[in-house]
Design a protein around this motif. Structure first.
Motif, PDB file in Angstrom:
ATOM      1  N   GLY A 119      39.096   4.003  29.579  1.00 35.18           N
ATOM      2  CA  GLY A 119      40.292   4.067  30.660  1.00 35.18           C
ATOM      3  C   GLY A 119      41.700   4.531  29.891  1.00 35.18           C
ATOM      4  O   GLY A 119      42.400   5.195  30.315  1.00 35.18           O
TER       5      GLY A 119
ATOM      6  N   ASN B 174      42.146   7.985  28.786  1.00 37.03           N
ATOM      7  CA  ASN B 174      42.385   8.707  29.833  1.00 37.03           C
ATOM      8  C   ASN B 174      43.680   8.680  30.376  1.00 37.03           C
ATOM      9  O   ASN B 174      44.377   9.555  30.618  1.00 37.03           O
ATOM     10  CB  ASN B 174      41.115   8.757  30.808  1.00 37.03           C
ATOM     11  N   TYR B 175      44.234   7.413  30.268  1.00 37.75           N
ATOM     12  CA  TYR B 175      45.495   7.030  30.890  1.00 37.75           C
ATOM     13  C   TYR B 175      46.811   7.680  29.766  1.00 37.75           C
ATOM     14  O   TYR B 175      47.593   8.478  30.218  1.00 37.75           O
ATOM     15  CB  TYR B 175      45.715   5.619  30.667  1.00 37.75           C
TER      16      TYR B 175
ATOM     17  N   TYR C 199      46.757  -2.824  27.626  1.00 35.02           N
ATOM     18  CA  TYR C 199      45.772  -1.878  27.963  1.00 35.02           C
ATOM     19  C   TYR C 199      44.882  -1.501  26.381  1.00 35.02           C
ATOM     20  O   TYR C 199      43.820  -0.878  26.625  1.00 35.02           O
ATOM     21  CB  TYR C 199      45.955  -0.440  28.162  1.00 35.02           C
TER      22      TYR C 199
ATOM     23  N   GLY D 157      43.292   5.277  34.361  1.00 35.12           N
ATOM     24  CA  GLY D 157      42.446   4.372  33.883  1.00 35.12           C
ATOM     25  C   GLY D 157      40.879   4.500  34.416  1.00 35.12           C
ATOM     26  O   GLY D 157      40.172   3.786  34.319  1.00 35.12           O
ATOM     27  N   THR D 158      40.844   5.462  35.437  1.00 39.41           N
ATOM     28  CA  THR D 158      39.669   5.415  36.020  1.00 39.41           C
ATOM     29  C   THR D 158      38.469   6.067  35.184  1.00 39.41           C
ATOM     30  O   THR D 158      38.467   6.884  34.420  1.00 39.41           O
ATOM     31  CB  THR D 158      39.695   6.407  37.373  1.00 39.41           C
ATOM     32  N   ASN D 159      37.379   5.571  35.210  1.00 36.91           N
ATOM     33  CA  ASN D 159      35.788   6.301  34.767  1.00 36.91           C
ATOM     34  C   ASN D 159      35.277   7.137  35.548  1.00 36.91           C
ATOM     35  O   ASN D 159      35.274   6.828  36.540  1.00 36.91           O
ATOM     36  CB  ASN D 159      35.145   5.022  34.208  1.00 36.91           C
TER      37      ASN D 159
ATOM     38  N   PRO E 198      37.161   2.162  38.650  1.00 40.21           N
ATOM     39  CA  PRO E 198      37.624   1.416  37.619  1.00 40.21           C
ATOM     40  C   PRO E 198      37.060   1.002  36.457  1.00 40.21           C
ATOM     41  O   PRO E 198      35.916   0.503  36.497  1.00 40.21           O
ATOM     42  CB  PRO E 198      38.207   0.131  38.442  1.00 40.21           C
ATOM     43  N   GLY E 199      37.635   1.580  35.360  1.00 39.01           N
ATOM     44  CA  GLY E 199      36.733   1.253  34.041  1.00 39.01           C
ATOM     45  C   GLY E 199      37.248   0.021  33.351  1.00 39.01           C
ATOM     46  O   GLY E 199      36.498  -0.483  32.589  1.00 39.01           O
TER      47      GLY E 199
END
Lengths: 430, 430
Positions: B164, B167-168, B192, B284-286, B303-304
């Protein structure tokens, strides 16, 4: 059944799904055996027509013409019911298997939606389990995710597009500009429709699925009769076009949540944001959204039907039984499932309305007055150009309760200004 | 452990996830008990600092300063390891629990990626199970889907965005126009990042997850060292901008598949179509995509990371154990897991290249020549305007093997025309 002995299946129903299951077991015996820690074998099958070529060998399997006889065979540990239908032989055979303490794997959403509680009780009284992953959302492991993977959550809402045929029709109306009837006929030709098409386009099949998910999610007795059901038959191209202009797509959307007023279960065509994952879902694909108090939101997407995906789901259940996974049908013992109060549509929402008016002065004012008197305020209202004497009027309401709206629509339908029954679609701002 | 007796947990590590697990068990005891058919209780906990206020009561739990001592306690049935790290006390404590025949639930991807095979063997020799849903993709029940729900499939490919933080950073570089370093700093401030940030931005953490999924998917021994790993540290705003111009987004993408040359495992930044589900994944999604020979394709999104989602995954495992689900760590007995030949990047693909050239005549020709001599043909090539003496050149190749490309890039890097090391990103046309 101890481990290391083969798990013996009796498969009733050799249509698309049954044939798919036979293929998997014949083609992948070693892989299944390695994963299950024991062999998974078919001992007997049944179907109406023994002579038909199904493209797969049935050599080595006993043949029963009667599914009940199959269910009772001593050499069957797991009765795999792929016949379908909520009454008749499917139900008789499942009950016969459970009565003898055999486990049942089924893809039969109608059977469980109507008799889930009594069958779950029967299973538990006899030490059997019932598994039904293939009954909901085809190949997507949604039952397993809800029943097991998210078992640490209080589930707050489950939503989904769970009838591939309806989604195929709706997305292709938008893409091709062809009307509902043309796409309905295309689905019939492609074999996408149930024997009774109303199961698909009337939302019943998807409603069955929603009722099963609601039971697992909220620990309640399956209550299909309490599902607010509406089909897609009255959706017209102009609805899809106007929804698109507002940034929405029309989906046959299922939503279930526990509210202060009771259990909400609805399977109705809704406007959902075109950019949302549900809005972007095209063709026969299914999507289920599960929300829990800890996990937030999980979205599962995959093929909702077809030989391979549905057989995959059946095999997931078979493998679980082979591996000794034994969980109550709906997650808690049947006796602990609550009888929920039904709150058909407990949450307010804006609605999209299409009303066909007689083209006379004062008609729009009349509609606006009736809505106003019912306490429903109008966000937007627009009369469309038209060729005949019926003038389509589009209305977007502010948030209101479905019940108030229905009462107003009833009054509108009875008034003399209306030419055709109004269409009302919930706007779901996911 | 018989049913109806409480399942007793010892929780080692009371950081975000451990605290989340304690909260769930304290808040939802009745729900968990109804679903598991038995009470799920915490008997003991351990963490470094006993005095810290964690916002949740620890009353009634024995306190151990030593996680190994916790793992060995007679009143602990399941050792819940939420310490982290692939060596040291986490490993010692897990081994101590397994040696005593206790079950283990862990969120520790590093531990399993490095020692999965030996721990799986140890568990099976002692009649224990190891569950690790929280180790991969946070709250998404992906291990369960792959290990159980899709067990009827020969898995053909698993792909995913599973870190996440990366990806963020990547999605916010595009959205905000801020550079990698600014967003890295923001992630540090937001908490994070792992204690060693290279675990995140170097792709190591996501590589650990991929190695675990590969083992389940293909029945192979976990082989993290064979994962082709590349971080996102060298991605620049101009890469994101040029990818977008071509209709792509850059994602730290994991892909594993069994090929004719062996097991392919890679976790590298790739260009994926912006309109694809993976391309649309933000923040932050997986997302994990599982493809099987029968199910076709299932996509799981959620959610990751975070307290609630990760604790939800831990509790899914705990509930499985409470319900008597006992499956080998990677789906088949550890002794049956194959040692796979590694094929780091067995499948050809087009690549995006950015090369910083000294701004001299003939530099571009030199690059083109080196690529041509390596058998790599160029689809597009473009020199960008620039303010300093380094001229960025963008190249999109036709399909080629990564190994050939790397050899050419090595030659290019050694040539005198290059000012900075080239960046090469695979283009994945999902």
């Amino acid at each position: 059944m101890s481990e290391n002995t083969p798990l013996r299946l009796g498969i009733a129903g050799l249509g698309t799904v049954g044939t798919g299951v036979v293929k998997i077991i014949r083609q992948q015996a070693a892989l299944l055996s390695a994963r299950a820690g024991r062999d998974v074998v078919i001992t007997a099958v049944s179907a109406r027509d023994q002579s038909r070529d199904r493209g797969v060998s049935l050599t080595g399997y006993a043949w029963e013409t009667d599914a009940v006889a199959l269910a009772k065979r001593d050499d069957v540990d797991v009765f795999v019911e792929l016949i379908g239908g909520d009454t008749g032989v499917a139900k008789d055979a499942v009950e016969a298997a459970l009565a003898l303490g055999k486990d049942v794997v089924t893809a039969n959403k109608a059977l469980l939606a109507h008799h889930g509680q009594s069958l779950a009780e029967m299973a538990e009284n006899n030490g059997s389990v019932i598994r039904y992953e293939a009954a909901v959302a085809g190949g997507i492991p949604v039952i397993k995710s809800l029943l097991e993977g998210l078992a640490g959550n209080e589930i707050t809402r489950v939503m989904g597009v769970m009838n591939g045929t309806c989604n195929y029709i709706l997305t292709n109306m938008e893409k091709s500009g062809r009307g509902y009837n043309a796409l309905f006929d295309e689905c019939a030709e492609l074999g996408y429709l149930e024997a009774d098409p109303n199961l698909d386009v009337g939302g019943i099949d998807a409603g069955h699925k929603l009722a099963l998910l609601a039971s697992i999610a909220f620990g309640t007795q399956v209550d299909f009769d309490a599902v607010e059901l509406e089909g897609i038959q009255r959706i017209e191209l102009q609805d899809i076009k106007h929804a698109a202009e507002m940034g929405f797509r029309i989906k046959l959307l299922g939503v279930t949540q526990m509210t202060g007023r009771g259990l909400e279960q609805r399977m109705t065509p809704c406007l959902v944001p075109a950019e949302s994952p549900l809005g972007q879902l095209e063709g026969g694909t299914n999507m289920v959204v599960i929300e829990g108090n800890h996990v937030e939101q999980v979205v599962l997407r995959g093929p909702g039907a077809g030989m391979g995906p549905t057989a995959s789901a059946v095999m997931g259940d078979v493998m679980d039984i082979a591996r000794g996974i034994r969980i109550p049908t709906f997650g808690v013992p049947a006796a602990k499932l609550q009888k929920a109060t039904s709150a058909k549509a407990a949450s307010p929402a804006p609605f999209y309305l299409r009303v066909g008016l007689h083209d006379k002065p004062g008609a729009m004012a009349k509609i606006a007055t009736i809505l106003g008197e019912a306490g429903i305020s109008i966000d937007r209202m627009r009369q469309l150009s038209h060729a005949d004497e019926t003038a389509p009027v589009l209305i977007v309401t502010h948030k209101c309760m479905r019940q108030s709206l229905d009462e107003a629509l009833h009054t509108i339908a009875q008034s003399k200004v209306v030419a055709t029954a109004p269409v009302a679609l919930r706007i779901e701002n996911l």
